[in-house]
Design an enzyme around this catalytic site. Structure first.
Site, PDB file in Angstrom:
ATOM      1  N   LYS A 172      -8.359   3.606   1.813  1.00 61.55           N
ATOM      2  CA  LYS A 172      -7.495   4.768   1.593  1.00 61.55           C
ATOM      3  C   LYS A 172      -7.610   5.457   0.240  1.00 61.55           C
ATOM      4  O   LYS A 172      -7.902   6.657   0.178  1.00 61.55           O
ATOM      5  CB  LYS A 172      -6.042   4.376   1.819  1.00 61.55           C
ATOM      6  CG  LYS A 172      -5.790   4.031   3.272  1.00 61.55           C
ATOM      7  CD  LYS A 172      -4.370   3.688   3.571  1.00 61.55           C
ATOM      8  CE  LYS A 172      -4.315   3.117   4.972  1.00 61.55           C
ATOM      9  NZ  LYS A 172      -5.130   1.855   5.115  1.00 61.55           N
ATOM     10  N   SER A 223     -13.571  27.814 -26.350  1.00 60.49           N
ATOM     11  CA  SER A 223     -13.765  26.638 -27.191  1.00 60.49           C
ATOM     12  C   SER A 223     -12.672  26.624 -28.245  1.00 60.49           C
ATOM     13  O   SER A 223     -12.230  27.667 -28.717  1.00 60.49           O
ATOM     14  CB  SER A 223     -15.142  26.725 -27.849  1.00 60.49           C
ATOM     15  OG  SER A 223     -15.164  25.962 -29.036  1.00 60.49           O
ATOM     16  N   HIS A 269     -39.973  24.727  -9.770  1.00 64.80           N
ATOM     17  CA  HIS A 269     -40.023  23.981 -11.046  1.00 64.80           C
ATOM     18  C   HIS A 269     -39.219  24.685 -12.147  1.00 64.80           C
ATOM     19  O   HIS A 269     -39.529  24.558 -13.328  1.00 64.80           O
ATOM     20  CB  HIS A 269     -41.469  23.801 -11.531  1.00 64.80           C
ATOM     21  CG  HIS A 269     -42.407  23.346 -10.475  1.00 64.80           C
ATOM     22  ND1 HIS A 269     -42.588  22.029 -10.150  1.00 64.80           N
ATOM     23  CD2 HIS A 269     -43.201  24.056  -9.613  1.00 64.80           C
ATOM     24  CE1 HIS A 269     -43.472  21.925  -9.164  1.00 64.80           C
ATOM     25  NE2 HIS A 269     -43.839  23.148  -8.805  1.00 64.80           N
ATOM     26  N   ASN A 316     -17.041  29.425 -21.552  1.00 67.48           N
ATOM     27  CA  ASN A 316     -17.782  28.328 -20.916  1.00 67.48           C
ATOM     28  C   ASN A 316     -17.581  28.269 -19.399  1.00 67.48           C
ATOM     29  O   ASN A 316     -16.494  28.558 -18.904  1.00 67.48           O
ATOM     30  CB  ASN A 316     -17.339  26.992 -21.522  1.00 67.48           C
ATOM     31  CG  ASN A 316     -17.696  26.891 -22.995  1.00 67.48           C
ATOM     32  OD1 ASN A 316     -18.695  27.459 -23.430  1.00 67.48           O
ATOM     33  ND2 ASN A 316     -16.870  26.216 -23.760  1.00 67.48           N
ATOM     34  N   GLU A 338     -19.099  23.342 -14.085  1.00 70.88           N
ATOM     35  CA  GLU A 338     -19.458  22.030 -14.645  1.00 70.88           C
ATOM     36  C   GLU A 338     -18.588  20.915 -14.043  1.00 70.88           C
ATOM     37  O   GLU A 338     -19.066  19.818 -13.750  1.00 70.88           O
ATOM     38  CB  GLU A 338     -19.322  22.044 -16.170  1.00 70.88           C
ATOM     39  CG  GLU A 338     -20.410  22.892 -16.836  1.00 70.88           C
ATOM     40  CD  GLU A 338     -20.181  23.096 -18.327  1.00 70.88           C
ATOM     41  OE1 GLU A 338     -19.263  22.483 -18.902  1.00 70.88           O
ATOM     42  OE2 GLU A 338     -20.931  23.901 -18.919  1.00 70.88           O
ATOM     43  N   LYS A 353     -17.223  31.546 -27.646  1.00 66.64           N
ATOM     44  CA  LYS A 353     -17.600  30.847 -26.417  1.00 66.64           C
ATOM     45  C   LYS A 353     -16.806  31.243 -25.186  1.00 66.64           C
ATOM     46  O   LYS A 353     -15.603  31.478 -25.260  1.00 66.64           O
ATOM     47  CB  LYS A 353     -17.427  29.339 -26.618  1.00 66.64           C
ATOM     48  CG  LYS A 353     -18.400  28.791 -27.609  1.00 66.64           C
ATOM     49  CD  LYS A 353     -19.745  28.534 -26.972  1.00 66.64           C
ATOM     50  CE  LYS A 353     -19.870  27.058 -26.886  1.00 66.64           C
ATOM     51  NZ  LYS A 353     -20.878  26.536 -26.106  1.00 66.64           N
ATOM     52  N   SER A 402       0.818  -1.215   0.000  1.00 68.02           N
ATOM     53  CA  SER A 402       0.000   0.000   0.000  1.00 68.02           C
ATOM     54  C   SER A 402       0.849   1.262   0.000  1.00 68.02           C
ATOM     55  O   SER A 402       0.336   2.367   0.041  1.00 68.02           O
ATOM     56  CB  SER A 402      -0.917   0.001   1.228  1.00 68.02           C
ATOM     57  OG  SER A 402      -0.162  -0.190   2.418  1.00 68.02           O
TER      58      SER A 402
HETATM   59  N1  ARG Z   1      -1.366  -1.378   4.946  1.00 68.06           N
HETATM   60  C1  ARG Z   1      -2.238  -1.879   5.927  1.00 68.06           C
HETATM   61  C2  ARG Z   1      -3.572  -1.116   5.900  1.00 68.06           C
HETATM   62  O1  ARG Z   1      -3.621  -0.119   5.293  1.00 68.06           O
HETATM   63  C3  ARG Z   1      -1.614  -1.724   7.269  1.00 68.06           C
HETATM   64  C4  ARG Z   1      -2.095  -2.692   8.285  1.00 68.06           C
HETATM   65  C5  ARG Z   1      -1.514  -3.999   8.002  1.00 68.06           C
HETATM   66  N2  ARG Z   1      -1.896  -4.961   8.968  1.00 68.06           N
HETATM   67  C6  ARG Z   1      -1.890  -6.261   8.702  1.00 68.06           C
HETATM   68  N3  ARG Z   1      -2.247  -7.034   9.626  1.00 68.06           N
HETATM   69  N4  ARG Z   1      -1.547  -6.701   7.530  1.00 68.06           N
HETATM   70  O2  ARG Z   1      -4.546  -1.548   6.425  1.00 68.06           O
END
Ligand code: ARG
Length: 458
Positions: free
Chosen positions: A325, A277, A156, A285, A290, A283, A23
């Site tokens: 995340k 544009s 409306h 815009n 948007e 134009k 991660s």
């Molecule tokens: N990268 C993991 C997370 O975001 C960290 C926690 C990892 N814990 C584990 N038991 N593998 O959740």
């Protein structure tokens, strides 16, 4: 591959598995929270005599160095580490050797990541609140300047009754004010520290959880270690608040797009907030509005995604939770970016009061007041409604407003009409007679503005 857990394995992790599992690509942004959490943890270990004072000081100092180096760009967070926790710990061990290896005493990555995410989200909650208040300040300024700028109010998307620009803006003030209050409410509920929950069942070390909670600015420790490592409610609540903010911004954007159209010309978006544009030279815009409207979808998506991720997870930590995340980070960036850009666009936008006024005049927005005039002269409301309906029909035929009709003509529809009707159905009267709190009349509006101003000081 740099992992914290090689001991019980006889084989290297498959390369694809490693990448799938890692991660660091996205949790690297938690480096500051991760280090702050570690500093608090280590200081507590020292206070409890689990680490010596010298060890504690060495680790705290070294974590400070690592933070400074990451912040200055001197130290890059590279992807050979599994996650941000492994990165920081590896740095520490690289520099301090055996002492560095003591950092993780009485801690699991499960409570560590729960803490990091909570610290990060807590900051986001505060930053979002600040940005919303900047937006509210701009809205309030427009309200103060436009208590007499008459415009049509719509139902409306059809012209209904006259209001003022201040009143229309005031509706958005209320929405974003509720968003601020929602964030503050979430803050109150989320501000408890999961550190010390361990992997799921606490720890046998004599940790002082109150102390770490206090060091990190929490009200206190969370009260169940299984919940502590696996609670993401606060993040769901925050994303729900973000989704609501985006819904409000999107509605506002939609109105600005309509108001900025060639047909309405109620506003003119500043050149700095418009785009052209590639083919049509004429134009200009409203792309920012948007885009804000368009980005609402991905913030809703983040909320939906996390709710779905969480729904099947048994207690306590499961790896699914790493999925909290990426989309959340994206939603946080998106919401903050949208509020800031929207504020800038609103601040620089020109309001074309004359066009709003002409539109209100031309849309029979005083028809209700014409009926009320008859009522005040003894005509039952249902009859008055019918009479004014006929007048409107005749006016549409001739392309005029009710006020443009001669008194003699009006009297053909009802003999009750007298010379004072023109005053009674003027736009100013229509607006300024609406004086109950929350209505557009100038005095009512000024009362509300004072209340909203007070809110901004809090
Ligand atoms: N990268 C993991 C997370 O975001 C960290 C926690 C990892 N814990 C584990 N038991 N593998 O959740």
């Amino acid at each position: 591959m740099a992992q914290l857990w090689g001991g019980r394995f006889t084989k290297e992790t498959d390369e694809l598995v490693y990448r799938f599992n890692a991660s660091i690509m996205f949790d690297r942004r938690l480096y500051r929270q991760d280090i702050e959490g570690s500093v608090a943890h280590v200081r507590m270990l020292g206070k409890q005599g689990i680490l010596s004072d010298a060890e504690t000081q060495q680790i705290v100092d070294c974590l400070g160095e690592i933070l400074a180096e990451v912040e200055s760009g001197e130290l890059a967070i590279t992807e050979e580490y599994e996650d941000i926790h492994s990165f920081v710990e590896a740095q520490l061990i690289g520099r301090l050797g055996a002492t560095g290896k003591k950092l993780h005493t009485g801690r699991s990555r499960n409570d560590q990541v729960a803490l990091d995410m909570r610290l990060y989200t807590r900051e986001q909650v505060k930053e979002t609140d600040v940005l919303l208040k900047e937006l509210l300040a701009v809205i309030l300024r427009i309200m103060e300047e436009h208590t007499e700028t008459i415009m049509p109010g719509f139902t409306h998307l059809q012209k209904a009754q006259p209001v003022t620009l201040a009143h229309h803006m005031g509706a958005y003030f209320e929405m974003f004010k509720r968003d601020c209050l929602r964030l503050r409410d979430i803050y109150e509920r989320m501000n408890y520290c999961p550190l010390g929950s361990g992997a799921l069942a606490g720890t046998t070390y004599p940790l002082d959880r109150e102390y770490t909670a206090e060091l990190l600015g929490f009200y206190g420790p969370t009260l169940n270690s299984m919940d502590g490592v696996s609670d993401r409610d606060y993040l769901i609540e925050y994303l729900a608040a973000c989704a609501t903010i985006m819904m409000h911004l999107s509605r506002f954007s939609e109105e600005i797009i309509i108001w900025n159209s060639n047909e309405y010309q109620f506003v003119e978006i500043d050149d700095a907030y418009s785009t052209g544009s590639s083919i049509m030279p004429q134009k200009k815009n409203p792309d920012i509005a948007e885009l804000v409207r368009g980005k609402t979808g991905r913030v809703y998506g983040a909320l939906q995604s996390l709710l779905t991720t969480m729904k099947g997870i048994p207690l306590a930590y499961n790896k699914d939770m790493q999925e909290d995340k990426e989309l959340s980070f994206d939603a946080m960036d998106t919401v903050k970016g949208c509020i800031a850009l929207f504020t800038g666009m609103l601040e620089t936008m020109k309001f074309r009061g004359e066009n709003m006024r002409a539109s209100a005049n031309g849309g029979f927005t005083n028809a209700t007041d014409a009926a009320d005039y008859l009522v005040s002269h003894g005509v039952p409301f249902r009859d008055a409604h019918g009479i004014v309906g006929q007048i409107v029909l005749a006016c549409i035929d001739r392309g005029i407003a009710i006020d443009d009709m001669e008194l003699g003509e009006l009297q053909k529809f009802s003999p009750v009409f007298a010379g004072d009707v023109y005053e009674a159905i003027s736009m100013e009267t229509c607006v300024n007679k609406r004086l109950t709190i929350g209505a557009p009349g100038k005095e009512a509006m000024e009362q509300v503005i004072a209340i909203e101003k007070e809110f901004l000081t809090k």
